[in-house]
Design a protein around this motif. Sequence first.
Motif, PDB file in Angstrom:
ATOM      1  N   VAL A 249       0.768  -0.861  -0.112  1.00  0.00           N
ATOM      2  CA  VAL A 249      -0.149   0.258  -0.027  1.00  0.00           C
ATOM      3  C   VAL A 249       0.819   1.235   0.018  1.00  0.00           C
ATOM      4  CG1 VAL A 249      -1.643   1.392   1.019  1.00  0.00           C
ATOM      5  CG2 VAL A 249      -2.151  -0.851   1.126  1.00  0.00           C
ATOM      6  N   ASN A 250       1.841   1.389   1.014  1.00  0.00           N
ATOM      7  CA  ASN A 250       2.778   2.003   0.898  1.00  0.00           C
ATOM      8  C   ASN A 250       3.333   2.644  -0.111  1.00  0.00           C
ATOM      9  OD1 ASN A 250       1.607   2.589   3.068  1.00  0.00           O
ATOM     10  ND2 ASN A 250       3.670   1.637   4.791  1.00  0.00           N
ATOM     11  N   ALA A 251       3.901   1.591  -0.515  1.00  0.00           N
ATOM     12  CA  ALA A 251       5.155   1.240  -2.559  1.00  0.00           C
ATOM     13  C   ALA A 251       4.049   2.443  -3.229  1.00  0.00           C
ATOM     14  CB  ALA A 251       5.248   0.443  -2.149  1.00  0.00           C
ATOM     15  N   ALA A 252       2.392   1.994  -3.136  1.00  0.00           N
ATOM     16  CA  ALA A 252       1.970   1.957  -4.179  1.00  0.00           C
ATOM     17  C   ALA A 252       1.824   3.566  -4.382  1.00  0.00           C
ATOM     18  CB  ALA A 252       0.688   0.870  -4.017  1.00  0.00           C
ATOM     19  N   ILE A 253       1.584   3.988  -3.365  1.00  0.00           N
ATOM     20  CA  ILE A 253       0.802   5.904  -2.938  1.00  0.00           C
ATOM     21  C   ILE A 253       2.428   6.025  -2.366  1.00  0.00           C
ATOM     22  CG2 ILE A 253       0.075   7.233  -1.156  1.00  0.00           C
ATOM     23  CD1 ILE A 253      -1.081   5.122   0.359  1.00  0.00           C
ATOM     24  N   THR A 254       3.081   5.984  -2.401  1.00  0.00           N
ATOM     25  CA  THR A 254       4.357   6.913  -2.976  1.00  0.00           C
ATOM     26  C   THR A 254       4.542   7.047  -4.556  1.00  0.00           C
ATOM     27  OG1 THR A 254       5.247   6.593  -1.051  1.00  0.00           O
ATOM     28  CG2 THR A 254       6.633   6.794  -1.814  1.00  0.00           C
ATOM     29  N   LYS A 255       4.646   6.131  -4.623  1.00  0.00           N
ATOM     30  CA  LYS A 255       5.148   5.843  -6.741  1.00  0.00           C
ATOM     31  C   LYS A 255       4.299   6.715  -7.327  1.00  0.00           C
ATOM     32  CE  LYS A 255       5.666   3.072 -10.828  1.00  0.00           C
ATOM     33  NZ  LYS A 255       6.346   4.620 -11.341  1.00  0.00           N
ATOM     34  N   LEU A 257       1.895   9.172  -5.878  1.00  0.00           N
ATOM     35  CA  LEU A 257       2.821  10.667  -5.392  1.00  0.00           C
ATOM     36  C   LEU A 257       3.700  10.574  -6.298  1.00  0.00           C
ATOM     37  CD1 LEU A 257       1.286  10.510  -1.633  1.00  0.00           C
ATOM     38  CD2 LEU A 257      -0.152  11.329  -3.776  1.00  0.00           C
ATOM     39  N   ARG A 258       4.458  10.644  -6.366  1.00  0.00           N
ATOM     40  CA  ARG A 258       5.549  11.027  -6.804  1.00  0.00           C
ATOM     41  C   ARG A 258       5.574  11.172  -8.529  1.00  0.00           C
ATOM     42  NH1 ARG A 258      10.224   7.756  -3.266  1.00  0.00           N
ATOM     43  NH2 ARG A 258       9.926   8.873  -1.457  1.00  0.00           N
ATOM     44  N   ASP A 259       5.337  10.419  -8.977  1.00  0.00           N
ATOM     45  CA  ASP A 259       5.174  10.144 -10.688  1.00  0.00           C
ATOM     46  C   ASP A 259       4.171  10.932 -11.077  1.00  0.00           C
ATOM     47  OD1 ASP A 259       7.101   8.075 -10.239  1.00  0.00           O
ATOM     48  OD2 ASP A 259       5.969   6.982 -11.036  1.00  0.00           O
ATOM     49  N   ARG A 260       2.297  10.455 -10.484  1.00  0.00           N
ATOM     50  CA  ARG A 260       1.597  11.140 -11.345  1.00  0.00           C
ATOM     51  C   ARG A 260       1.403  12.976 -10.235  1.00  0.00           C
ATOM     52  NH1 ARG A 260      -2.127   7.968 -13.772  1.00  0.00           N
ATOM     53  NH2 ARG A 260      -3.269  10.147 -14.080  1.00  0.00           N
ATOM     54  N   VAL A 261       1.548  12.911  -9.445  1.00  0.00           N
ATOM     55  CA  VAL A 261       0.578  14.291  -8.921  1.00  0.00           C
ATOM     56  C   VAL A 261       2.349  14.915  -8.212  1.00  0.00           C
ATOM     57  CG1 VAL A 261      -0.505  15.141  -6.165  1.00  0.00           C
ATOM     58  CG2 VAL A 261      -0.883  12.887  -7.334  1.00  0.00           C
ATOM     59  N   ALA A 262       1.731  16.358  -9.149  1.00  0.00           N
ATOM     60  CA  ALA A 262       3.050  18.068  -8.846  1.00  0.00           C
ATOM     61  C   ALA A 262       3.341  18.194  -7.334  1.00  0.00           C
ATOM     62  CB  ALA A 262       2.700  18.986  -9.773  1.00  0.00           C
ATOM     63  N   LEU A 263       4.139  18.329  -7.328  1.00  0.00           N
ATOM     64  CA  LEU A 263       4.429  18.316  -5.569  1.00  0.00           C
ATOM     65  C   LEU A 263       3.916  19.534  -5.008  1.00  0.00           C
ATOM     66  CD1 LEU A 263       8.061  16.575  -5.144  1.00  0.00           C
ATOM     67  CD2 LEU A 263       5.145  15.786  -4.834  1.00  0.00           C
ATOM     68  N   THR A 264       3.341  21.006  -5.688  1.00  0.00           N
ATOM     69  CA  THR A 264       3.113  21.357  -5.552  1.00  0.00           C
ATOM     70  C   THR A 264       1.333  22.242  -5.864  1.00  0.00           C
ATOM     71  OG1 THR A 264       2.616  23.088  -7.723  1.00  0.00           O
ATOM     72  CG2 THR A 264       4.857  23.098  -6.669  1.00  0.00           C
ATOM     73  N   ASN A 265       0.995  20.757  -5.854  1.00  0.00           N
ATOM     74  CA  ASN A 265      -0.762  20.987  -5.917  1.00  0.00           C
ATOM     75  C   ASN A 265      -1.482  20.839  -4.996  1.00  0.00           C
ATOM     76  OD1 ASN A 265      -0.442  21.108  -8.884  1.00  0.00           O
ATOM     77  ND2 ASN A 265      -1.410  19.145  -9.579  1.00  0.00           N
ATOM     78  N   ALA A 266      -0.827  20.466  -4.443  1.00  0.00           N
ATOM     79  CA  ALA A 266      -1.013  19.964  -2.855  1.00  0.00           C
ATOM     80  C   ALA A 266      -0.876  20.796  -1.666  1.00  0.00           C
ATOM     81  CB  ALA A 266      -1.890  18.801  -2.388  1.00  0.00           C
ATOM     82  N   ARG A 267      -0.129  22.487  -1.819  1.00  0.00           N
ATOM     83  CA  ARG A 267       0.406  22.527   0.102  1.00  0.00           C
ATOM     84  C   ARG A 267      -0.442  23.602   0.173  1.00  0.00           C
ATOM     85  NH1 ARG A 267       5.575  22.016  -0.192  1.00  0.00           N
ATOM     86  NH2 ARG A 267       7.094  20.903  -2.196  1.00  0.00           N
TER      87      ARG A 267
END
Length: 267
Positions: A249-255, A257-267
């Motif tokens: 679960v954690n591996a899927a979520i981390t991958k 978030l890093r691959d598909r979600v821009a890190l500036t989208n949810a700050r």
Amino acid sequence: MHVPFARAIDADIHYEDSGGAGPVVLLAHEFFMDRTMFASQTAALAPEFRIVSWDARGHGRTRDQRLPFTYWTSARDALTVLDTIGAERAIVGGTAQGGFTALRAALVAPERVAALILISTEAHGPTPEQSKATQRFLDEWRDPGSRESAAVRLADWLIGDDEWYRKIWTRRWIGEAHHGLDAAVGCLLGRDSILDRIAEITCPVLLIHATHSGIADDRARLLAEVLNATYVEVEGARLAVTMTHPEPVNAAITKFLRDRVALTNAR
């Protein structure tokens, strides 16, 4: 010790916030559980991500007036938590009923949902068979003489054969007895299907399907297809997959978030 609440009109929604400057990931739990089912995700994902988990009405430390509500109400509760922590946008997710809530949050306020993490959930309403089985269980649960055996069956359904979590949760269920669940039961059994609206959701989606969760495989795959979701199966897991199978679960979520979600989208 300070216990944080988000103040809704008719409820005080309890939440826990890992803090930090990373993107906000807001997580909602399964029926009969609470925010603590995401302890492993908080430990693994913070501080890279700011993990906020919360208790739904009728569960955990949330205080409500036991009035009837729907998962649309819960979606607005989720947005209230975001308001309280000062987050304009977040990655919103949840397990089972938490996923029902997350999907509706994306429909109510798409501008505030940067991505969805859906775990063992669906967009359908309950089948007649599901409603009857749930009602039979709840009738037994309300009988003090059969509550212990009902808790054991609940552990079978939600957790499976993980003895550590079975012991923790059966003790908790029997001790707390969930006296305030009537409104939450009405919400669960009366939920509407949103199949005709899920195509409106266009944000990135991760769908984690626990194959022994009780959610039919074809329903999970249909939801993933319509949402164009990243789809991950966890073989043999039940609804409490975030606790019993944290590594995949954690591996899927981390991958995701890093691959598909821009890190500036949810700050």
